[in-house]
Each structure stands twice: as C-alpha cells, then as structure tokens.
Motif scaffolding. Structure first.
Motif, mmCIF file in Angstrom:
data_model
loop_
_atom_site.group_PDB
_atom_site.id
_atom_site.type_symbol
_atom_site.label_atom_id
_atom_site.label_comp_id
_atom_site.label_asym_id
_atom_site.label_seq_id
_atom_site.Cartn_x
_atom_site.Cartn_y
_atom_site.Cartn_z
ATOM 1 N N PRO A 274 0.545 -0.917 0.279
ATOM 2 C CA PRO A 274 0.153 -0.078 -0.643
ATOM 3 C C PRO A 274 1.275 1.313 -0.273
ATOM 4 O O PRO A 274 1.666 1.158 0.447
ATOM 5 C CB PRO A 274 -0.388 -0.079 1.266
ATOM 6 C CG PRO A 274 -0.401 -1.704 1.804
ATOM 7 C CD PRO A 274 0.924 -1.327 0.892
ATOM 8 N N VAL A 275 0.389 2.374 -0.924
ATOM 9 C CA VAL A 275 1.033 3.890 -0.374
ATOM 10 C C VAL A 275 0.315 4.992 0.346
ATOM 11 O O VAL A 275 -0.801 5.271 -0.361
ATOM 12 C CB VAL A 275 0.879 3.900 -2.388
ATOM 13 C CG1 VAL A 275 2.094 5.463 -2.118
ATOM 14 C CG2 VAL A 275 2.016 2.838 -2.560
ATOM 15 N N ARG A 276 0.613 5.653 1.090
ATOM 16 C CA ARG A 276 0.287 6.677 2.031
ATOM 17 C C ARG A 276 1.021 7.730 1.415
ATOM 18 O O ARG A 276 1.929 7.568 0.800
ATOM 19 C CB ARG A 276 0.490 6.173 3.605
ATOM 20 C CG ARG A 276 0.384 7.711 4.074
ATOM 21 C CD ARG A 276 0.881 7.642 5.457
ATOM 22 N NE ARG A 276 -0.067 6.280 6.344
ATOM 23 C CZ ARG A 276 1.325 4.789 6.869
ATOM 24 N NH1 ARG A 276 2.494 5.786 6.740
ATOM 25 N NH2 ARG A 276 1.552 4.085 7.533
ATOM 26 N N VAL A 277 -0.308 8.783 0.924
ATOM 27 C CA VAL A 277 0.115 9.997 0.122
ATOM 28 C C VAL A 277 -0.122 11.103 1.170
ATOM 29 O O VAL A 277 -1.082 10.808 1.975
ATOM 30 C CB VAL A 277 -1.007 10.231 -1.130
ATOM 31 C CG1 VAL A 277 -0.493 11.482 -1.532
ATOM 32 C CG2 VAL A 277 -0.798 9.120 -2.161
ATOM 33 N N ARG A 278 1.511 11.905 1.241
ATOM 34 C CA ARG A 278 0.652 12.905 2.317
ATOM 35 C C ARG A 278 0.906 13.691 1.619
ATOM 36 O O ARG A 278 1.573 14.823 0.544
ATOM 37 C CB ARG A 278 2.292 13.367 3.181
ATOM 38 C CG ARG A 278 2.652 11.422 3.918
ATOM 39 C CD ARG A 278 3.885 12.338 4.543
ATOM 40 N NE ARG A 278 4.786 10.733 4.941
ATOM 41 C CZ ARG A 278 5.759 10.809 5.675
ATOM 42 N NH1 ARG A 278 6.819 11.061 4.536
ATOM 43 N NH2 ARG A 278 6.092 9.306 5.721
ATOM 44 N N VAL A 279 -0.092 15.366 1.823
ATOM 45 C CA VAL A 279 -0.031 16.340 1.627
ATOM 46 C C VAL A 279 -0.197 17.615 2.361
ATOM 47 O O VAL A 279 -0.232 17.092 3.316
ATOM 48 C CB VAL A 279 -1.614 16.524 0.982
ATOM 49 C CG1 VAL A 279 -1.836 17.876 0.508
ATOM 50 C CG2 VAL A 279 -2.634 15.127 -0.085
ATOM 51 N N THR B 53 7.382 -5.085 -2.634
ATOM 52 C CA THR B 53 6.025 -5.800 -3.096
ATOM 53 C C THR B 53 6.054 -6.465 -1.284
ATOM 54 O O THR B 53 5.393 -7.812 -0.740
ATOM 55 C CB THR B 53 6.581 -7.232 -3.585
ATOM 56 O OG1 THR B 53 7.706 -7.517 -3.606
ATOM 57 C CG2 THR B 53 6.198 -6.501 -5.022
ATOM 58 N N GLN B 54 6.859 -6.096 0.392
ATOM 59 C CA GLN B 54 7.292 -7.347 0.908
ATOM 60 C C GLN B 54 5.564 -7.109 1.975
ATOM 61 O O GLN B 54 4.673 -5.804 1.477
ATOM 62 C CB GLN B 54 8.319 -6.803 2.027
ATOM 63 C CG GLN B 54 9.419 -6.343 2.023
ATOM 64 C CD GLN B 54 10.582 -5.868 2.857
ATOM 65 O OE1 GLN B 54 10.496 -4.965 3.722
ATOM 66 N NE2 GLN B 54 12.165 -5.730 2.544
ATOM 67 N N ALA B 55 5.705 -8.291 2.237
ATOM 68 C CA ALA B 55 3.421 -8.155 3.091
ATOM 69 C C ALA B 55 4.142 -7.430 4.189
ATOM 70 O O ALA B 55 4.745 -7.365 5.031
ATOM 71 C CB ALA B 55 4.161 -9.620 3.696
ATOM 72 N N GLY B 56 2.861 -6.469 4.814
ATOM 73 C CA GLY B 56 2.677 -5.710 5.743
ATOM 74 C C GLY B 56 3.261 -4.335 5.607
ATOM 75 O O GLY B 56 3.573 -3.651 6.467
ATOM 76 N N SER B 57 4.071 -3.976 4.128
ATOM 77 C CA SER B 57 5.437 -2.846 4.310
ATOM 78 C C SER B 57 3.789 -1.282 3.528
ATOM 79 O O SER B 57 3.784 -1.961 2.675
ATOM 80 C CB SER B 57 6.857 -2.943 3.096
ATOM 81 O OG SER B 57 5.778 -3.141 2.095
ATOM 82 N N VAL B 58 4.504 -0.709 3.995
ATOM 83 C CA VAL B 58 3.597 0.563 4.152
ATOM 84 C C VAL B 58 4.192 2.027 3.402
ATOM 85 O O VAL B 58 5.351 1.794 3.797
ATOM 86 C CB VAL B 58 2.927 1.184 4.576
ATOM 87 C CG1 VAL B 58 1.765 2.504 4.096
ATOM 88 C CG2 VAL B 58 1.920 0.297 5.726
#
Length: 135
Positions: free
Chosen positions: A4-9, A87-92
């Motif tokens: 998953p990717v967290r986008v910071r604004v 693609t590591q499991a659980g990584s963000v």
C-alpha cells in the motif's frame, strides 16, 4: 502484490502547479531542474511547440489532462521507509505531494508534430487509462 502507498499532502497552501515535460530521451536525473534555462519552447504556426535540447531539435505539444483529472508530482519516502514498489508483505510506502499539473508537454525528437493529428510519441491515443493508475 504491491505494498500500500500512503500519500502525504503537506498542510497549508495547496501544492503549486508545475510544468511537466515528457522528453524522448533518458536523463540521468530524477527531480526538480531549471528546465526553462535549457528548454525554451517557441510556438509554431499550428499551435505546436518547438525547442532544442542539447543541440537537438524537438517538436511538441501540450496534452491537457481530461476533465476531472489532476496530476500529482510525488517525492519518494523518507530514509528507512519501504521503497516505492516494494512487495514485502505488510510494508507501507509513503510519498509526499510536492506539486500538481493539468497538462503534460510531450516532446518528439527531430519530428514535426502533425497539426491536429495523432501524436506518435508515448502519449499517443488515449493514454490516460494506462497512465493514471490510482494510488
């Protein structure tokens, strides 16, 4: 499966609009650059753009994003965070919005853009479905 990717604004004023250039070559730099100092576009007779870059003539045109789309310029995560695309499991992975854009200037090497026709570059046809994958 990608992480998953967290986008910071960043808080405060919205990110500034930036010009985005798509060049028909590889440049060993990824990030901001004083493009206006090296790539001075002049309008052509058919609304196209002409410039030279390192002595090579370029023809281009602006491709506006479709209504409802806004492009985002992203900066990769901080040191120690999972790299984008890992693609590591659980990584963000985290990215920060550093600018926005409403058009891409598509440049073709040594070619004249056809007036009102299909552009032979990487943004030919309807590129937005494949270029606009959601984060």
């Amino acid at each position: 499966m990608a992480a998953p990717v967290r986008v910071r604004v960043p808080p405060g004023a919205p990110p500034e609009p930036l010009p985005v250039q798509l060049l028909p070559c590889r440049i060993q730099h990824d990030g901001p650059a004083p493009v206006a100092a090296f790539l001075r576009a002049r309008p052509g007779p058919d609304g196209d753009l002409w410039a030279s870059f390192r002595g090579r003539r370029l023809g281009g045109r602006e491709l506006p994003l479709p209504p409802g789309y806004t492009g985002a310029v992203l900066r990769g995560g901080e040191p120690g965070e999972t790299p984008l695309g890992d693609t590591q499991a659980g990584s963000v992975t985290s990215v920060t919005v550093t600018g926005t854009f409403g058009a891409i200037t598509d440049w073709g090497g040594d070619t004249a853009p056809p007036p009102g026709g299909a552009w032979p570059g990487p943004c030919s046809g309807d590129p937005w479905p494949r270029a606009s994958t959601p984060l």
